[in-house]
Design a protein around this motif. Structure first.
Motif, PDB file in Angstrom:
ATOM      1  N   SER A  18       0.828  -1.215   0.000  1.00 46.78           N
ATOM      2  CA  SER A  18       0.000   0.000   0.000  1.00 46.78           C
ATOM      3  C   SER A  18       0.857   1.257   0.000  1.00 46.78           C
ATOM      4  N   ARG A  19       1.986   1.187   0.712  1.00 46.76           N
ATOM      5  CA  ARG A  19       2.847   2.367   0.780  1.00 46.76           C
ATOM      6  C   ARG A  19       3.539   2.680  -0.548  1.00 46.76           C
ATOM      7  N   ASP A  20       3.543   1.679  -1.468  1.00 48.01           N
ATOM      8  CA  ASP A  20       4.196   1.884  -2.760  1.00 48.01           C
ATOM      9  C   ASP A  20       3.276   2.535  -3.788  1.00 48.01           C
ATOM     10  N   VAL A  21       1.984   2.633  -3.473  1.00 46.96           N
ATOM     11  CA  VAL A  21       1.001   3.126  -4.435  1.00 46.96           C
ATOM     12  C   VAL A  21       0.227   4.285  -3.821  1.00 46.96           C
ATOM     13  N   ALA A  22       0.189   5.390  -4.542  1.00 47.13           N
ATOM     14  CA  ALA A  22      -0.616   6.525  -4.069  1.00 47.13           C
ATOM     15  C   ALA A  22      -2.097   6.201  -4.265  1.00 47.13           C
ATOM     16  N   HIS A  23      -2.859   6.240  -3.183  1.00 45.35           N
ATOM     17  CA  HIS A  23      -4.295   5.969  -3.232  1.00 45.35           C
ATOM     18  C   HIS A  23      -4.589   4.625  -3.924  1.00 45.35           C
ATOM     19  N   PRO A  24      -4.182   3.514  -3.321  1.00 45.65           N
ATOM     20  CA  PRO A  24      -4.352   2.212  -3.976  1.00 45.65           C
ATOM     21  C   PRO A  24      -5.798   1.873  -4.308  1.00 45.65           C
ATOM     22  N   GLU A  25      -6.760   2.306  -3.478  1.00 45.35           N
ATOM     23  CA  GLU A  25      -8.156   1.999  -3.787  1.00 45.35           C
ATOM     24  C   GLU A  25      -8.567   2.622  -5.112  1.00 45.35           C
ATOM     25  N   ARG A  26      -8.122   3.847  -5.357  1.00 47.55           N
ATOM     26  CA  ARG A  26      -8.445   4.502  -6.628  1.00 47.55           C
ATOM     27  C   ARG A  26      -7.753   3.776  -7.788  1.00 47.55           C
ATOM     28  N   ALA A  27      -6.508   3.357  -7.573  1.00 53.19           N
ATOM     29  CA  ALA A  27      -5.768   2.652  -8.627  1.00 53.19           C
ATOM     30  C   ALA A  27      -6.438   1.327  -8.981  1.00 53.19           C
ATOM     31  N   ILE A  33      -3.989  -1.488 -10.966  1.00 49.51           N
ATOM     32  CA  ILE A  33      -3.371  -2.534 -10.158  1.00 49.51           C
ATOM     33  C   ILE A  33      -4.426  -3.575  -9.789  1.00 49.51           C
ATOM     34  N   VAL A  34      -3.949  -4.765  -9.458  1.00 47.87           N
ATOM     35  CA  VAL A  34      -4.809  -5.880  -9.071  1.00 47.87           C
ATOM     36  C   VAL A  34      -4.512  -6.230  -7.618  1.00 47.87           C
ATOM     37  N   PRO A  35      -5.513  -6.306  -6.754  1.00 49.90           N
ATOM     38  CA  PRO A  35      -5.252  -6.707  -5.370  1.00 49.90           C
ATOM     39  C   PRO A  35      -5.052  -8.217  -5.286  1.00 49.90           C
ATOM     40  N   LEU A  36      -3.936  -8.652  -4.708  1.00 47.22           N
ATOM     41  CA  LEU A  36      -3.670 -10.076  -4.514  1.00 47.22           C
ATOM     42  C   LEU A  36      -3.940 -10.509  -3.088  1.00 47.22           C
ATOM     43  N   ARG A  37      -3.644  -9.660  -2.157  1.00 43.25           N
ATOM     44  CA  ARG A  37      -3.968  -9.847  -0.744  1.00 43.25           C
ATOM     45  C   ARG A  37      -4.302  -8.480  -0.186  1.00 43.25           C
ATOM     46  N   ALA A  38      -4.823  -8.435   1.014  1.00 45.52           N
ATOM     47  CA  ALA A  38      -5.080  -7.144   1.649  1.00 45.52           C
ATOM     48  C   ALA A  38      -3.756  -6.392   1.779  1.00 45.52           C
ATOM     49  N   GLY A  39      -3.653  -5.258   1.096  1.00 42.13           N
ATOM     50  CA  GLY A  39      -2.445  -4.446   1.162  1.00 42.13           C
ATOM     51  C   GLY A  39      -1.330  -4.884   0.240  1.00 42.13           C
ATOM     52  N   VAL A  40      -1.575  -5.878  -0.650  1.00 42.11           N
ATOM     53  CA  VAL A  40      -0.555  -6.358  -1.587  1.00 42.11           C
ATOM     54  C   VAL A  40      -1.156  -6.352  -2.986  1.00 42.11           C
ATOM     55  N   TYR A  41      -0.448  -5.729  -3.942  1.00 42.99           N
ATOM     56  CA  TYR A  41      -1.004  -5.516  -5.277  1.00 42.99           C
ATOM     57  C   TYR A  41       0.027  -5.895  -6.346  1.00 42.99           C
TER      58      TYR A  41
END
Length: 328
Positions: A18-27, A33-41
């Motif tokens: 999550s810290r590697d992506v600005a606003h991961p939910e928007r991405a 991006i594709v969510p693979l686990r909670a907080g991992v994309y």
């Protein structure tokens, strides 16, 4: 018992926190991006290019990122060890200590029982040994899949033997699991050079054809040594089960591969009547393999096993395993 090994199959793509992506939910909503686990994309474009088995490997690494203390087993340990994986199993398997309730949570299957397994540590990741992984899969998956993984485990570790796998299975507590695993483990051999050969061996037995000798060396008049995957010497027939997997470009120019195959077949026909070639489709859909071998002069020596053949089609026909290496 814990053993440390140097390397593990790495993730095929970069994993993002999550810290590697600005606003991961928007991405995620934008499809970036594709969510693979909670907080991992993972990057969507890279993810979509992956083969099914590589997607599974990335899923396992994503769980390791989210849960650094995870102890991987079954297909999850197999993919990390470089053993065959059929398609994308999707569910990641981890072991928990005695007394833990077995359950499936958010794509992670939690199994009860670390006390009877040897564990290895690979690059900071914990997983079951190749032997325990092969036995786990043989006890819980289709016999052809169990055979392919057991064969691969024997190829990967020269210190491992069929007798050791059989004994390990018999030491486990579940009577039903022991019974399911007996056929693949008793038939395991390191001579089967690829997972396609392993599945072909299962199909040949269930079709009722006579047992073949594996990887027999045949020397031509000019001194070259060829080792067909299967050989029925009394019938003068050889079988090659890499088929279509050779010609997709991953092993070099298909034209050059076809040329070398023609030359090799010509050498084999100096001593044999016929060389039969088949691929993943023929081996797993069964009917084409039966027709091909009958056309080359083989005849069944025992009745077919319709139930095993039907289940084979359902279990492995949709996708070929990864890391298939052609015979030389």
């Amino acid at each position: 018992m814990l053993q440390t090994i140097a390397s593990v199959a790495p993730s095929p793509i970069a994993l993002l926190r999550s810290r590697d992506v600005a606003h991961p939910e928007r991405a995620v909503r934008r499809g970036e991006i594709v969510p693979l686990r909670a907080g991992v994309y993972a990057d969507t474009r890279q993810w979509e290019k992956l083969a099914p088995w590589d997607r599974y490997l990335a899923r396992v690494h994503a769980v390791a990122v989210a849960r650094p203390d995870a102890l991987f087993s079954h297909e999850s340990a197999a993919v990390l060890l470089g053993l065959p994986i059929f398609g994308d199993p999707v569910v990641v398997h981890v072991l928990a200590g005695p007394g833990t309730t077995a359950r499936l949570v958010a794509g992670v299957r939690i199994h009860n029982g670390t006390y009877d397994r040897k564990l290895v540590q690979l690059g900071g990741m914990l997983l079951t040994s190749a032997a325990d992984t092969a036995v786990d899969i043989a006890r819980t998956r289709h016999p052809a899949i169990g055979l392919a993984v057991a064969d691969a485990a024997l190829r990967a570790d020269p210190a491992l033997s069929r007798a050791m796998l059989v004994a390990l299975n018999e030491s486990r507590s579940s009577k039903r699991g022991r019974a399911i695993a007996r056929w693949p483990l008793h038939n395991a051999t390191p001579l089967a050079a690829t997972a396609v050969e392993s599945v072909s061996r299962a199909a040949l037995e269930w079709l009722g054809f006579p047992p073949a000798s594996l990887q027999v060396s045949l020397r031509s008049r000019t001194g070259e040594v060829d080792r067909p995957d299967f050989l029925w010497p009394e019938l003068g027939v050889a079988g090659e089960s890499d088929g279509d997997l050779k010609y997709d470009g991953r092993y070099g120019s298909p034209v050059e591969i076809l040329k070398r195959q023609w030359q090799r077949d010509a050498r084999l026909r100096e001593q044999l009547k016929a060389v039969a070639h088949w691929g993943w489709f023929e081996a797993t859909t069964v009917d084409p393999l039966r027709t091909l071998l009958l056309g080359h002069g083989l005849r069944p020596v025992q009745p077919e096993n319709p139930a095993a053949l039907f289940s084979l089609r359902r279990a492995v026909a949709p996708a070929a395993p990864h890391r298939v290496v052609p015979s030389p």
